[in-house]
Write a protein that holds these residues in place. Structure first.
Motif, PDB file in Angstrom:
ATOM      1  N   LYS A 123      13.509  27.987 115.337  1.00  0.00           N
ATOM      2  CA  LYS A 123      14.651  27.546 116.148  1.00  0.00           C
ATOM      3  C   LYS A 123      14.308  26.340 117.016  1.00  0.00           C
ATOM      4  O   LYS A 123      15.188  25.589 117.440  1.00  0.00           O
ATOM      5  N   ASN A 124      13.027  26.160 117.297  1.00  0.00           N
ATOM      6  CA  ASN A 124      12.587  25.051 118.148  1.00  0.00           C
ATOM      7  C   ASN A 124      12.032  23.872 117.357  1.00  0.00           C
ATOM      8  O   ASN A 124      11.600  22.882 117.947  1.00  0.00           O
ATOM      9  N   ALA A 125      12.037  23.967 116.029  1.00  0.00           N
ATOM     10  CA  ALA A 125      11.499  22.895 115.182  1.00  0.00           C
ATOM     11  C   ALA A 125      12.501  21.756 115.053  1.00  0.00           C
ATOM     12  O   ALA A 125      13.698  21.977 114.852  1.00  0.00           O
ATOM     13  N   LYS A 126      12.020  20.525 115.165  1.00  0.00           N
ATOM     14  CA  LYS A 126      12.889  19.349 115.104  1.00  0.00           C
ATOM     15  C   LYS A 126      12.659  18.502 113.858  1.00  0.00           C
ATOM     16  O   LYS A 126      13.375  17.541 113.623  1.00  0.00           O
ATOM     17  N   GLY A 127      11.658  18.825 113.064  1.00  0.00           N
ATOM     18  CA  GLY A 127      11.288  17.985 111.930  1.00  0.00           C
ATOM     19  C   GLY A 127      12.242  18.058 110.754  1.00  0.00           C
ATOM     20  O   GLY A 127      13.004  19.021 110.599  1.00  0.00           O
ATOM     21  N   ASP A 128      12.177  17.034 109.917  1.00  0.00           N
ATOM     22  CA  ASP A 128      12.953  17.009 108.674  1.00  0.00           C
ATOM     23  C   ASP A 128      12.336  17.936 107.633  1.00  0.00           C
ATOM     24  O   ASP A 128      13.035  18.503 106.800  1.00  0.00           O
ATOM     25  N   TYR A 129      11.012  18.058 107.686  1.00  0.00           N
ATOM     26  CA  TYR A 129      10.274  18.951 106.796  1.00  0.00           C
ATOM     27  C   TYR A 129       9.547  19.980 107.652  1.00  0.00           C
ATOM     28  O   TYR A 129       8.867  19.635 108.620  1.00  0.00           O
ATOM     29  N   VAL A 130       9.705  21.240 107.297  1.00  0.00           N
ATOM     30  CA  VAL A 130       9.156  22.337 108.104  1.00  0.00           C
ATOM     31  C   VAL A 130       8.131  23.113 107.291  1.00  0.00           C
ATOM     32  O   VAL A 130       8.386  23.486 106.146  1.00  0.00           O
TER      33      VAL A 130
END
Length: 239
Positions: free
Chosen positions: A75-82
């Protein structure tokens, strides 16, 4: 931008080695999102000592457990690739580049790994070979080969995969695998991209005999099928 999501809980023994193996592959705009489930050891202290602005620490204040802890990180990830990462493994130098290249074509990738013991001595050169990993709905519904720490995906799929069912009995990787088999373009990458460490404190029983009774196995898969098909129907309707 790449986001690496790590769920931690009392992982002081291995966390420094793992984060070191990840940071060297990240660019300045990338991030590691660490969600901690209430560690009582030096896990957070060790992570803070990196003093690296790419590391974000968030505490899991929701329901405890691996699934909810990873969900908090996601929920806190901002990247295009996770990327998902466990606290006790070690990434090989090719992991980020290899997976990102494939994610330009696929929605989700599962990279192979080398199985090691607690001292990182090699036990098996290919997890895929031992677990007979690969695509296939029925194959993965019977025994999932979507190993969580080997998953990387486009962030767009999270809006449909999350939230995970509140009381999901199986681990998060089963959920990702179930939905991905039916809704997304998936690739299993044969090239090993990390050392998958197995030790006494390991959460999952991957590569070992399941301790579940037949009743529990059926119950867990029925629940996955029930929640999963509802979610797939919602995804298909929205598309």
């Amino acid at each position: 931008m790449v986001s690496v999501c790590i769920a931690t809980y009392n992982g002081e023994k291995y966390i420094k080695e793992q984060i070191n193996s990840i940071l060297v592959q990240l660019k300045l705009e990338d991030e590691i999102v660490v969600s901690d489930d209430g560690s009582s050891d030096n896990t957070l202290k060790i992570i803070k000592e990196f003093e690296d602005p790419r590391i974000l620490i968030v505490k899991n204040y929701s329901k405890k457990g691996v699934n909810h802890n990873f969900q908090n990180a996601l929920k806190n990830a901002k990247g295009d690739y996770v990327f998902l990462a466990d606290q006790d493994d070690v990434w090989l130098p090719n992991k980020v580049e290899t997976c990102v290249n494939e994610l330009k074509t696929y929605d989700l990738v599962v990279s192979n790994c080398i199985v090691t013991d607690d001292s990182n001595n090699i036990v098996q050169n290919s997890y895929f070979q031992v677990a007979k990993s690969g695509k296939g709905f029925f194959k993965n519904f019977y025994r999932s080969s979507y190993l969580g720490c080997c998953l990387a995906f486009r962030k767009e799929i999270l809006k449909e995969i999350l939230p995970m069912p509140e009381n999901l009995l199986l681990f998060h990787d089963w959920w990702f695998g179930f939905i991905s088999e039916l809704c997304y373009k998936v690739k299993f990458i044969e090239t090993p991209c990390m050392y998958y460490r197995r030790h006494n404190e390991t959460n999952s029983n991957t590569l070992s005999q399941s301790h579940l009774s037949l009743y529990q196995k059926l119950e867990y898969r029925f629940q996955l099928l029930y929640y999963g098909l509802i979610r797939v129907l919602i995804i298909k309707t929205q598309k």
